[in-house]
Design a protein around this motif. Sequence first.
Motif, short mmCIF file in Angstrom:
data_model
loop_
_atom_site.label_atom_id
_atom_site.label_comp_id
_atom_site.label_asym_id
_atom_site.label_seq_id
_atom_site.Cartn_x
_atom_site.Cartn_y
_atom_site.Cartn_z
N ALA A 116 -1.80 6.57 -1.55
CA ALA A 116 -1.85 5.30 -1.86
C ALA A 116 -0.53 4.38 -0.94
O ALA A 116 -0.50 3.13 -1.15
CB ALA A 116 -1.81 4.88 -3.43
N THR A 117 0.37 5.21 -0.53
CA THR A 117 1.44 4.47 0.05
C THR A 117 1.41 4.26 1.28
O THR A 117 0.85 5.27 2.01
CB THR A 117 3.07 5.56 -0.21
N HIS A 118 1.61 3.13 2.01
CA HIS A 118 1.32 2.42 3.29
C HIS A 118 2.69 2.18 3.82
O HIS A 118 3.43 1.78 3.11
CB HIS A 118 0.15 1.43 3.16
N MET A 119 2.82 2.24 5.31
CA MET A 119 4.05 1.63 5.81
C MET A 119 3.59 1.19 7.19
O MET A 119 2.83 1.53 7.79
CB MET A 119 4.87 3.01 6.11
N GLN A 120 4.36 0.26 7.47
CA GLN A 120 4.42 -0.60 8.76
C GLN A 120 5.74 -0.91 9.18
O GLN A 120 6.67 -1.04 8.55
CB GLN A 120 3.78 -1.90 8.65
N SER A 121 6.14 -0.95 10.63
CA SER A 121 7.50 -1.31 11.14
C SER A 121 7.26 -2.17 12.21
O SER A 121 6.24 -2.12 13.04
CB SER A 121 8.15 0.02 11.43
N ARG A 122 8.07 -2.93 12.52
CA ARG A 122 8.19 -3.90 13.67
C ARG A 122 9.68 -4.28 13.88
O ARG A 122 10.61 -4.23 13.26
CB ARG A 122 7.30 -4.79 13.57
N GLN A 174 -4.83 7.34 -11.48
CA GLN A 174 -5.29 7.31 -10.25
C GLN A 174 -5.39 5.95 -9.42
O GLN A 174 -5.46 4.69 -10.25
CB GLN A 174 -7.06 7.79 -10.10
N THR A 175 -4.98 5.93 -8.25
CA THR A 175 -4.91 4.75 -7.39
C THR A 175 -6.20 4.57 -6.77
O THR A 175 -6.45 5.96 -5.93
CB THR A 175 -3.80 4.58 -6.46
N LEU A 176 -7.03 3.72 -6.59
CA LEU A 176 -8.31 3.55 -5.95
C LEU A 176 -8.34 2.39 -4.87
O LEU A 176 -7.88 1.45 -4.97
CB LEU A 176 -9.44 3.46 -6.94
N SER A 230 -6.80 -0.86 -6.88
CA SER A 230 -7.20 -0.69 -8.36
C SER A 230 -6.64 0.62 -9.00
O SER A 230 -6.05 1.64 -8.15
CB SER A 230 -8.74 -0.21 -8.56
N TYR A 231 -6.59 0.55 -10.44
CA TYR A 231 -5.87 1.81 -10.93
C TYR A 231 -6.91 2.42 -12.15
O TYR A 231 -7.46 1.37 -12.79
CB TYR A 231 -4.68 1.57 -11.59
N ARG A 271 -12.67 4.97 -3.97
CA ARG A 271 -12.11 6.42 -3.55
C ARG A 271 -10.66 6.41 -3.93
O ARG A 271 -9.92 5.54 -3.84
CB ARG A 271 -12.20 6.51 -1.94
N VAL A 272 -10.65 7.73 -4.60
CA VAL A 272 -9.09 7.84 -5.10
C VAL A 272 -8.43 8.14 -3.85
O VAL A 272 -8.55 9.09 -3.06
CB VAL A 272 -9.21 9.18 -5.74
N LEU A 273 -7.16 7.48 -3.72
CA LEU A 273 -6.01 7.78 -2.68
C LEU A 273 -4.99 8.57 -3.35
O LEU A 273 -4.55 9.31 -2.52
CB LEU A 273 -5.59 6.22 -2.56
N GLU A 274 -4.81 8.55 -4.50
CA GLU A 274 -3.77 9.26 -5.04
C GLU A 274 -3.76 9.58 -6.56
O GLU A 274 -4.64 8.65 -7.28
CB GLU A 274 -2.49 8.49 -4.97
#
Length: 336
Positions: free
Chosen positions: A301-307, A182-184, A166-167, A189-192
Amino acid sequence: MLLRVCCGVLAILFGQSYAQVPSIPVDLITQHVAQPHIAQWLLRLHQSSQQQSYVGTFEVTAGQAKSAARIWHVCEGTQQIERVDALSGIPRTTFRRNDQVMTYFPEDRVVVAEKRASLGIFTNLINRADVSIARFYQLQASEGELVAGLRADVVELLPRDHWRFSYRVWTEQISGLVLKLQTLDSEKRVLEQAAFSDLQLAQPLSWGKLNAMMGNTAGFVVKQTELISTTADKEGWRLKTMVPGFKTMSCVKRQDHVKGIKASPLQWVLSDGLASVSLFIEPYDAARHAQQSHDQMAFGATHMQSRRLGHWWLTVVGEVPQHTLQMLAQSLERKK
């Protein structure tokens, strides 16, 4: 990682400026807004970013980390130029004239020159209202507040599914300029948070002065970074399943003359019009990647994955929940 993420968040709002854009009637900003109306509201935000000048201090908070920058932004017709001085982290000054970007690092006496697409408040909102956004978000109005001493309307952009955040957005009442964002998460909950702590609108700033500063490379070593446009299909990649609402925005290869790298990761950018995700694909390097297998990280709010994908290494980064990244990471495959 911290520096890159904070700079990325700042870049989202660098294109903002002040403009007298007609207001959207309040009765259009409802929880179940019709498709064209949410697009009109978003288009107003985008238009307000391109028409006049301002100077202000911009701050980003993600968890316990904070960053800040001083921004001077000037519009002259359809042309834009700005100067951004970092107030935290590595000393640097970034100039952007339309899609030309030059970042000065005074301690190293180096300036990095590159091309970037002009960024508005949301990636996919270029010159038109995208009515498809209303299929995945709805608008809900809240009571107005003061931000940086300016009266602001407040709305929430609520996702219609679990694939996106959400924003909460504060816009200056007259112009539509975004003052705070705000990014929720799903629990609200406020992530950023990104916001102006002070802002002066319609300032008489000099295009010529900023332009001269941008081009003054005397005493600096200029290093070029070139982006080469391509497509995922051309490079031999596809997604078996796409996250609903996300579309390809760009696909580029970076020719990095700064480090002398001949081949660098392919960057495939997807967006639903608000959130964006980048898939970075590069040859697998055991020395660098062996300790990172299936790594996950989150910063604000930024997530990361690697494989690992056979002979390739994938890193997926975006302002979306981890399960959205996981879906994309598992869906990517090499064309046969």
